[in-house]
Design an enzyme around this catalytic site. Sequence first.
Site, short mmCIF file in Angstrom:
data_model
loop_
_atom_site.label_atom_id
_atom_site.label_comp_id
_atom_site.label_asym_id
_atom_site.label_seq_id
_atom_site.Cartn_x
_atom_site.Cartn_y
_atom_site.Cartn_z
N LYS A 39 19.66 22.00 49.49
CA LYS A 39 19.50 20.99 48.43
C LYS A 39 19.77 19.63 49.06
O LYS A 39 20.72 19.50 49.86
CB LYS A 39 20.49 21.29 47.31
CG LYS A 39 20.38 20.37 46.11
CD LYS A 39 21.35 20.82 45.00
CE LYS A 39 21.22 19.98 43.75
NZ LYS A 39 22.13 20.45 42.67
N SER B 204 19.98 21.07 38.18
CA SER B 204 19.41 20.10 39.06
C SER B 204 18.88 20.67 40.37
O SER B 204 18.14 19.99 41.08
CB SER B 204 20.46 19.02 39.38
OG SER B 204 21.55 19.59 40.07
N SER C 169 23.86 23.94 37.51
CA SER C 169 22.69 23.61 38.32
C SER C 169 22.27 24.63 39.36
O SER C 169 21.21 24.48 39.98
CB SER C 169 22.89 22.27 39.01
OG SER C 169 22.67 21.24 38.10
N1 GLN Z 1 22.72 19.81 33.46
C1 GLN Z 1 24.04 19.41 33.78
C2 GLN Z 1 24.12 17.92 33.94
O1 GLN Z 1 23.12 17.30 33.80
C3 GLN Z 1 24.54 20.11 35.01
C4 GLN Z 1 24.02 19.53 36.26
C5 GLN Z 1 24.65 20.15 37.48
O2 GLN Z 1 25.21 21.25 37.42
N2 GLN Z 1 24.61 19.42 38.57
O3 GLN Z 1 25.12 17.37 34.17
#
Ligand code: GLN
Length: 483
Positions: free
Chosen positions: A76, A151, A175
Amino acid sequence: MHQLTLAEIARGLADKKFSSEELTKVLLARIAQLDPQLNSFISLTEDLALTQAKAADARRANGESGALLGAPIAHKDLFCTQGIRTSCGSKMLDNFKAPYDATVVAKLAAAGAVTLGKTNMDEFAMGSANESSYYGAVKNPWNLEHVPGGSSGGSAAAVAARLLPAATGTDTGGSIRQPAALTNLTGLKPTYGRVSRWGMIAYASSLDQGGPMARTAEDCAILLQGMAGFDPNDSTSIDEPVPDYSASLNGSLQGLRIGVPKEYFSAGLDPRIAELIHNSIKELEKLGAVIKEISLSNMQHAIPAYYVIAPAEASSNLSRFDGVRFGYRCEDPKNLEDLYKRSRGEGFGAEVQRRIMVGAYALSAGYYDAYYLKAQKIRRLIKNDFMAAFNEVDIILGPTTPNPAWKLGAKNSDPVAAYLEDVYTITANLAGLPGLSMPAGFVDGLPVGVQLLAPYFQEGRLLNVAHQYQLNTDWHTRTPTGF
Ligand code: GLN
């Protein structure tokens, strides 16, 4: 060759059926051919990959072995990679080449993994659809009109489309697990402190955790083995021995106590997903598990608490991007204030700016007690609910997401609608617990995930339950049409 899992690749390399260099070339060609449809990579690292593949082949020729030696993966684009663009999905870091490797990157490279590239992601890991990336949205290989989740959407789409067998992700509120669920993968968020955060660009430091994304639990075990362990460079890394995760995959589920929280099956859950979750429960019962209804009574407060704590930490973490030291700098600043304002205003996208503002507000004098402190108290109550539940059960099971993957753009005008998609995943981050999502079936041709949560450091238990389930089901083997 692109259908092989990490475990199969390790066997193929050991048996000299193919070399890492051959496999790497096949996958790089496949990425060049198919990724334009998906947009799952921000950067490709072909030269590095071929160098690493040749080195891994040489190490094997010298008698070395290891499950990751010569295995192609991707990171990532939030993990720092020395001399390679590390963008975090943001214009702010589009020109940033990290001066060092993240611990996870260095550990996997030392184990012989081959880095094919850096995967697309929501900007600074804020999002659940991968649509906030400066590099454009990622498409879900199961239906190119739908989001892959976020994400870690690039890692998810790439692995689901068989562009490579496994990739790293990070999980602050879901994410890893949510995009895994929406693309038919297995993804594991480890216990907070199990995997070093050093060199992971921080979103919300008390919640962030790196972990593996792959098609099977067996492969998640292999990748996690290479990622986990104490790191003196991360003050929240925990000095606990790392068990042999692959060795944990042969436990019987006879008598395993599975807790199913009644709050999980509320009105917000798509009934077709509820049915698939019940099917997976039946499957695990056949394997000897015992089901028990439990209650996580503070779950309803999790989203409001998370969406105060995460932005609060983000507003502090992202203050380092000021146009002075690294990253984007605006043209012709009039003075220092103009430099800060315009560099940040032009370098950050809308969702990141929204969260910085929410976070700064929640932390400001006069509001701190009402928002941040309150959210931290809720966090403790949520943790207490889990501790009580784990006195009675060995794992907790439920859906990973309330809905299957939505259409691109469907939730763009309503950030709160997207935040609600995190309802099942964020509690594990607030409590620091490990969680895994695994494939559990399809709704309208789109994958659905079942989530398993376990007590601290019981990643092996999660992987074993998922592996036993995968030995008896074939959801995880399904391949999206066209890939
Ligand atoms: N969807 C969550 C957020 O927008 C989690 C994102 C993540 O785990 N990086 O914060």
